[in-house]
Design an enzyme around this catalytic site. Structure first.
Site, short mmCIF file in Angstrom:
data_model
loop_
_atom_site.label_atom_id
_atom_site.label_comp_id
_atom_site.label_asym_id
_atom_site.label_seq_id
_atom_site.Cartn_x
_atom_site.Cartn_y
_atom_site.Cartn_z
N HIS A 157 120.96 81.91 78.93
CA HIS A 157 122.27 80.52 79.02
C HIS A 157 122.97 80.33 78.09
O HIS A 157 122.91 80.85 77.14
CB HIS A 157 121.11 79.22 79.11
N ASP B 105 113.85 80.27 75.32
CA ASP B 105 114.67 78.77 75.78
C ASP B 105 113.12 78.79 76.71
O ASP B 105 113.19 79.50 77.61
CB ASP B 105 115.92 79.03 75.86
N GLN C 215 113.17 75.68 81.39
CA GLN C 215 112.75 76.10 82.99
C GLN C 215 111.03 77.17 83.34
O GLN C 215 110.39 77.01 84.18
CB GLN C 215 113.66 77.34 83.78
N LYS D 34 113.65 67.82 82.37
CA LYS D 34 113.07 68.44 83.45
C LYS D 34 111.88 68.84 83.69
O LYS D 34 111.55 69.90 83.88
CB LYS D 34 113.79 70.11 82.62
N CYS E 230 125.31 77.79 84.17
CA CYS E 230 125.98 78.16 82.88
C CYS E 230 125.47 79.19 81.85
O CYS E 230 124.54 79.78 80.97
CB CYS E 230 125.38 77.10 82.20
#
Length: 414
Positions: free
Chosen positions: A129, A206, A209, A232, A372
């Protein structure tokens, strides 16, 4: 619209906690498949934040009056709850940020700007990302370090042989997405972390998700830093989490300065407060922290393993339905444990933005663009893709509506 119950999940009852899913546009009930951007927020989270504002609202760590003490207890307790949720070793390892992007920037500036130098290597992946890619790219320019990217193979997975070539003694940090927000690929983050540590490099994962839809144990992964966002994972916007190993956070200098993060200030110099407050200057996101704790309680009430199974089933179903269309190109691994709960695709002869507009005519909410991940789309050879992303309240019938809307696009662009 009726909704099937998946094994172990009462989807109908879950949906009842999201009034927004009952909204209609032009007489059609909304089908919300844009969860990788932001999930919807259930009533218990909204209620928890409203109750905070109605009964406990005050600034934290600044007053001895009752309301300030209550607000401080709620805010500090939220750190404890997050630490428990991801199996961190206490609140000292949990820093509240605005989002995953700020967590990435915090480490890049507080650690990277001070520690990186010419000859050092920052290892990313081609599916990063922009929160990671752009940040480390700019830090490298300022420090003289170089950025290298682990290749993505034709199946949408990382080329781990290439990873082993890049992660050598020149590597200073490896920053990788846990689950790709474009390909849906679930990356072997523990293996990447092990590779980094074999060469005395750090790892940053990261988890934007991943944390919302699967059990995540930061101690088991052994990453040095791990970041994710509240919005999220059925929580509010405006709050994110940066996990960091305590010894590393203690050694690092702050990234932002001001009130709330100091121990002593004179006209000549300042010293810093204890973790995690050292990295949380100014008035923090207090109500959002209360909402995030409520979101965690709500998610664990369902069960993260069940949420993961539900998303994998939806992703596999969407992949199979779209693949059967014949004129749809899908990116990333096939449905299964290697794919998170999203599918990015293109319909032959139709630009992703046009397709998304037609989907909106059917009140199917999906997202079009590069998500992104511009360099990844360049590698795929497409300017954009359409992404359908799923959460615990989505159903097979909603995926059927998505697929049915493709016929309108074909007719308009025939």
């Amino acid at each position: 619209m009726s909704h099937q119950n998946f094994e172990g999940l009462d989807v109908e009852s879950i949906r009842a906690e999201f009034p927004i899913l009952e909204r209609e546009f032009d007489g059609q009930q909304v089908v919300y498949l844009d969860n990788a951007a932001t999930t919807q927020t259930p009533d218990p989270v909204v209620d928890a934040m409203s109750e905070y504002y109605r009964r406990h609202n005050a600034n934290v760590h600044r007053g001895i009056h009752h309301l300030s003490q209550e607000a401080s207890e709620r805010y500090e307790g939220a750190h404890d709850r997050v630490a428990e949720f991801v199996n961190a070793d206490g609140r000292e390892e949990i820093i509240f940020t605005k989002n995953t992007t700020e967590g990435e920037n915090l480490i890049a500036y507080a650690w990277g700007l001070n520690e990186l130098e010419a000859g050092d290597r920052v290892v990313l992946t081609e599916m990063e990302h922009h929160a990671s890619l752009v940040t480390w790219q700019q830090i490298a320019k300022q420090t003289g370090a170089e950025v290298e990217y682990i290749r993505v193979d034709d199946t949408g997975r990382l080329d781990m042989d290439h990873a082993r070539e890049l992660i050598d003694d020149d590597a200073a940090i490896v920053s990788a997405v846990h689950v790709s927000n474009t390909l849906g690929t679930v990356n072997p983050v523990s293996e990447l972390t092990d590779l980094a540590h074999e060469h005395d490099a750090l790892s940053f994962i990261d988890g934007a998700q991943a944390v919302p839809n699967r059990p995540v144990d930061v101690s088991e992964i052994d990453a040095d830093f791990y970041a994710f966002s509240g919005h999220k994972m059925a929580g509010p916007t405006g709050i994110g989490v940066l996990y960091g190993k305590r010894d590393l956070l203690e050694e690092m200098e702050p990234y932002l300065y001001g009130g709330g993060m100091i121990r002593k200030v004179t006209f000549e110099d300042s010293t810093w407060g204890d973790l995690p407050w050292k990295f949380e200057p100014g008035t923090p996101p207090i109500a959002e922290a209360v909402g995030l704790e409520a979101a965690i309680d709500w998610l664990e009430g369902i069960g993260m393993e069940r949420i993961q199974a539900h998303e994998e089933e939806l992703a596999a179903y969407a992949y199979d339905r779209l693949e059967a269309e014949g004129d749809v190109e899908i990116y990333g691994p096939e449905g299964g444990p290697d794919r998170g709960g999203l599918v990015s695709f293109n319909l032959e002869g139709v630009h992703a933005h046009d397709l998304t507009s037609i989907m909106n005519d059917h009140t199917v909410a999906v997202r079009a663009g590069d998500h992104c991940t511009q360099p990844l789309h360049d590698k795929l050879g497409v300017p954009a893709s359409t992404r359908a992303s799923f959460y615990v309240y989505n159903t097979r019938e909603e995926i059927d509506e998505l697929v049915a809307a493709l016929d309108d696009a074909r007719q308009l662009f025939a």
